[in-house]
Write an enzyme that holds these catalytic residues in place. Structure first.
Site, PDB file in Angstrom:
ATOM      1  N   ASP A   1       0.969  -1.192   0.083  1.00  0.00           N
ATOM      2  CA  ASP A   1       0.109   0.100  -0.088  1.00  0.00           C
ATOM      3  C   ASP A   1       0.903   1.237   0.009  1.00  0.00           C
ATOM      4  OD1 ASP A   1      -2.057  -1.704   0.406  1.00  0.00           O
ATOM      5  OD2 ASP A   1      -2.966  -0.943   2.037  1.00  0.00           O
TER       6      ASP A   1
ATOM      7  N   HIS B   1       4.375  -7.425   0.287  1.00  0.00           N
ATOM      8  CA  HIS B   1       4.171  -8.689  -0.334  1.00  0.00           C
ATOM      9  C   HIS B   1       4.882  -8.821  -1.392  1.00  0.00           C
ATOM     10  CE1 HIS B   1       0.306  -9.126   2.342  1.00  0.00           C
ATOM     11  NE2 HIS B   1       0.770  -7.907   2.636  1.00  0.00           N
TER      12      HIS B   1
ATOM     13  N   SER C   1       8.896   4.617   4.806  1.00  0.00           N
ATOM     14  CA  SER C   1       9.863   3.617   4.113  1.00  0.00           C
ATOM     15  C   SER C   1       9.549   3.168   2.815  1.00  0.00           C
ATOM     16  CB  SER C   1       9.941   2.063   5.048  1.00  0.00           C
ATOM     17  OG  SER C   1       8.539   1.955   5.538  1.00  0.00           O
TER      18      SER C   1
END
Length: 258
Positions: A57, A113, A201
């Site tokens: 995301d 992911h 990040s």
């Protein structure tokens, strides 16, 4: 249609209804790295390993080549794929490959992911600083946050995209990068790979040259120096590699039975 990021609006992808509630005695960091509820992020074309998906995301920028990324987005001095991946990982096929940058802000879901299916070949830890990864820093000519920050580089070996370098980069307040998979694991795209502790990040995926056709809306926004809002599992692009299929028989040499 994917939205263009505007900082005054916030991201809005980390929907509170998709996350578990904060438990009694839970630390803020434990709250921050909560897992999503099952099914909260559908994975595009799950049955097709030749379709890559978004790894986080985030606010995404994507470029067909490293040269494009330098022209439209990364202005830091001396940025290079060699500097990003390190000598142990970098190979000639990565040098002018495609580059996808997933920038996470503190308010985002902070687990990342797999964008592709394959086998994890290796991990390499590269020590460094913890500079901010916001666009002002990335576009500064005085430093290069992607090659100076602490990061972990992994390589995923795939049938459809060749080797894919996955770079998890620490940033302000993020000194901890945790992986939930290990070397040698076979993984499916969309599976959880790990998480960042509190703070902003970045994840950068580097594809070997001429192995992926990135979705046109992502490329178009990026050439305008615009970030696109994406969620885990959204379609990223399609493999350009052709798998070797079964060899067809030579009809001229076939004998037709009576």
């Amino acid at each position: 249609m994917r939205a263009i990021y505007q900082s005054k609006l916030g991201l809005g992808l980390m929907d509170a209804g998709n996350l578990g509630q904060m438990g009694i005695g839970e630390t803020f960091n434990e709250f921050f790295i909560r897992e999503l509820k099952p099914g909260a992020r559908p994975i595009a074309c799950m049955e097709r390993d030749d379709v890559a998906v978004c790894a986080a995301d985030s606010r995404l920028t994507a470029f067909k080549s490293v040269e494009d990324s330098l022209r439209f987005w990364i202005k830091g001095r001396k940025f290079s794929i060699q500097g990003l991946l390190g000598k142990e990982i970098c190979s000639s096929s990565f040098i002018n490959g495609s580059l996808v940058i997933f920038r996470l802000a503190p308010q985002d879901y902070h687990r990342f992911h797999f964008p592709v299916s394959g086998t994890i070949e290796r991990f390499v830890d590269i020590p460094g600083c913890l500079y901010t990864v916001n666009p002002i820093a990335v576009n500064s000519k005085y430093c290069n946050v992607f090659t100076e920050n602490k990061r972990v580089v992994s390589v995923i070996s795939t049938s459809d995209f060749g080797k894919v370098a996955f770079v998890a980069i620490g940033a302000t307040m993020v000194g901890s990068i945790t992986f939930t998979k290990k070397k040698g694991d076979y993984v499916q795209k969309g599976e959880e790979f790990g998480y960042f502790s509190f703070g902003g990040s970045t994840v950068i995926c580097v594809f070997e040259k001429d192995t992926i056709e990135i979705d046109e809306d992502l490329l178009e926004n990026s050439t305008k120096s615009l970030e696109t809002l994406v969620a885990v599992g959204m379609k990223l692009g399609v493999s350009t590699k052709k798998r070797a299929g079964p060899e067809l028989p030579n009809l001229e040499s076939c004998v037709i039975g009576a």
